[in-house]
Design a protein around this motif. Sequence first.
Motif, PDB file in Angstrom:
ATOM      1  N   GLU A 159       0.286  -1.511   0.251  1.00 30.52           N
ATOM      2  CA  GLU A 159      -0.264  -0.324  -0.123  1.00 30.52           C
ATOM      3  C   GLU A 159       1.083   1.798  -0.352  1.00 30.52           C
ATOM      4  N   ARG A 160       2.579   1.115   0.545  1.00 29.09           N
ATOM      5  CA  ARG A 160       3.632   1.919   0.787  1.00 29.09           C
ATOM      6  C   ARG A 160       4.304   1.298  -0.099  1.00 29.09           C
ATOM      7  N   ALA A 161       5.061   2.132  -0.139  1.00 27.70           N
ATOM      8  CA  ALA A 161       7.039   1.599  -0.732  1.00 27.70           C
ATOM      9  C   ALA A 161       7.909   2.752  -0.084  1.00 27.70           C
ATOM     10  N   ILE A 162       8.444   2.582   0.970  1.00 28.01           N
ATOM     11  CA  ILE A 162       9.219   2.878   1.311  1.00 28.01           C
ATOM     12  C   ILE A 162      10.790   2.659   0.899  1.00 28.01           C
ATOM     13  N   THR A 163      11.669   3.701   0.231  1.00 21.52           N
ATOM     14  CA  THR A 163      13.080   2.886  -0.573  1.00 21.52           C
ATOM     15  C   THR A 163      14.102   3.487   0.801  1.00 21.52           C
ATOM     16  N   LEU A 164      15.151   2.941   0.858  1.00 25.03           N
ATOM     17  CA  LEU A 164      16.602   2.980   1.418  1.00 25.03           C
ATOM     18  C   LEU A 164      17.966   3.048   1.307  1.00 25.03           C
ATOM     19  N   GLU A 165      18.720   3.951   1.324  1.00 26.75           N
ATOM     20  CA  GLU A 165      19.873   3.891   0.980  1.00 26.75           C
ATOM     21  C   GLU A 165      20.967   4.260   1.641  1.00 26.75           C
ATOM     22  N   HIS A 166      21.760   3.618   1.637  1.00 30.91           N
ATOM     23  CA  HIS A 166      23.232   4.028   2.635  1.00 30.91           C
ATOM     24  C   HIS A 166      21.733   4.140   4.883  1.00 30.91           C
ATOM     25  N   GLY A 167      21.112   3.363   4.497  1.00 26.24           N
ATOM     26  CA  GLY A 167      20.520   4.002   6.097  1.00 26.24           C
ATOM     27  C   GLY A 167      19.657   4.704   5.733  1.00 26.24           C
ATOM     28  N   ARG A 168      19.510   5.566   4.616  1.00 25.35           N
ATOM     29  CA  ARG A 168      18.349   6.794   4.947  1.00 25.35           C
ATOM     30  C   ARG A 168      17.069   6.282   4.313  1.00 25.35           C
ATOM     31  N   ILE A 169      16.125   7.487   4.442  1.00 24.28           N
ATOM     32  CA  ILE A 169      14.587   7.210   3.684  1.00 24.28           C
ATOM     33  C   ILE A 169      15.224   7.571   2.599  1.00 24.28           C
ATOM     34  N   VAL A 170      15.111   7.294   1.205  1.00 25.11           N
ATOM     35  CA  VAL A 170      15.025   8.488   0.163  1.00 25.11           C
ATOM     36  C   VAL A 170      14.479   8.780  -1.098  1.00 25.11           C
ATOM     37  N   ALA A 171      12.940   7.674  -0.478  1.00 22.98           N
ATOM     38  CA  ALA A 171      11.413   8.017  -1.373  1.00 22.98           C
ATOM     39  C   ALA A 171      10.475   6.987  -0.810  1.00 22.98           C
ATOM     40  N   ASP A 172       8.788   8.087  -0.668  1.00 25.29           N
ATOM     41  CA  ASP A 172       8.095   7.566   0.369  1.00 25.29           C
ATOM     42  C   ASP A 172       7.017   7.639   0.002  1.00 25.29           C
ATOM     43  N   ASP A 173       6.247   6.076  -1.220  1.00 25.32           N
ATOM     44  CA  ASP A 173       5.713   6.393  -2.081  1.00 25.32           C
ATOM     45  C   ASP A 173       4.199   5.550  -2.378  1.00 25.32           C
ATOM     46  N   SER A 174       3.523   5.744  -2.989  1.00 26.03           N
ATOM     47  CA  SER A 174       2.223   4.565  -2.701  1.00 26.03           C
ATOM     48  C   SER A 174       3.342   4.072  -3.653  1.00 26.03           C
ATOM     49  N   LEU A 175       2.054   2.525  -3.524  1.00 27.07           N
ATOM     50  CA  LEU A 175       2.901   1.306  -4.185  1.00 27.07           C
ATOM     51  C   LEU A 175       3.189   1.207  -5.369  1.00 27.07           C
ATOM     52  N   LEU A 176       2.558   1.842  -6.542  1.00 29.50           N
ATOM     53  CA  LEU A 176       3.024   2.038  -7.964  1.00 29.50           C
ATOM     54  C   LEU A 176       4.027   3.337  -7.641  1.00 29.50           C
ATOM     55  N   GLY A 177       3.786   4.735  -6.787  1.00 31.02           N
ATOM     56  CA  GLY A 177       5.709   5.405  -7.013  1.00 31.02           C
ATOM     57  C   GLY A 177       6.413   5.326  -7.383  1.00 31.02           C
TER      58      GLY A 177
END
Length: 323
Positions: free
Chosen positions: A239-257
């Motif tokens: 329902e939501r997708a969070i992307t981590l990079e080097h221990g930090r959040i770089v994207a926080d979007d809906s599932l298709l974002g």
Amino acid sequence: MGQLSVFADWFRLGWAWPASRTRAEADAPNGAGHALEIRVAHRYGVAGKTTFSLETNFMVQPGVTILRGHSGAGKTTLLRCIAGLAPMENGTIAVGPQVMFDSARGVNLEPRHRKVAFVFQHLALFPHLSVRENVGYGLKKLDASERGERVNAVMASFRIGHLGDRLPSEISGGEQQRVALARALVTEPSVLLLDEPLSSLDVKTKALIVDDLRAWNAAHRIPIVYVTHDDREVRALGERAITLEHGRIVADDSLLGISADTHTGCPDSGNFVDKKFDATVTAVQATEKSVTCRLHLSEPELSAYWRHGALGTKVQIGLRVTE
């Protein structure tokens, strides 16, 4: 007749989950469940030298949140912090009013007191116990009647009731995954953590398990944090997708974002059949927390249902068919 699952591309609507929301604001509607608050700051290193730093601050609503990122981004480490299996210097881990870790207040509950279920990629089922005994392993303190009722209910939810007397070695890989999920959820956790649990399965089996997990959480509504690299799982389950990079959040979007522009369908994906259509929201059902979308097709129009959107909103609808 196959089942038709419908999802909407809410990335185009700017649907987001602000990290600044308070814990009370992030709780599920009508008291259905509590949100998971995650604020983690920890540095990992050797000989006094920092080799990796994990810094995150976000809320996880009841429902499925996908955690993505390249290998070494900190996904599994973050799950282990939530479960109390990895050290934390500073931060807060809480589910509603239940605080599991708070560095400022000196709170650090042991993993067994956190009510957090964790399903690893390697399932670690007990080979000498039957399926039923594996599922009920965490309920030893309950009386036999209550334990039996809860085991039967969760086994039915994941369609393994007929496997109760078999050993793990006597069932398929997909069935073992179902047993692992049932064993985690029978304890009625406040949070479920999943670390690539379906990565070894074929697409058809994966699709069926995803559908059962969605159905279970529709009834129970707890925060689920799901680590996966598979775009099909992201689109089918999250329902939501969070992307981590080097221990930090770089994207926080809906599932298709994240995946809408990079994954428009996979012709060899078995029972995951994805196709997107232009659509317009034509009605809002507040009591059902869904909206009706009219798809713009050359054939007769089809109404589809989702959970968010204002009347007249222009959206994209994707269809996934499972047999």
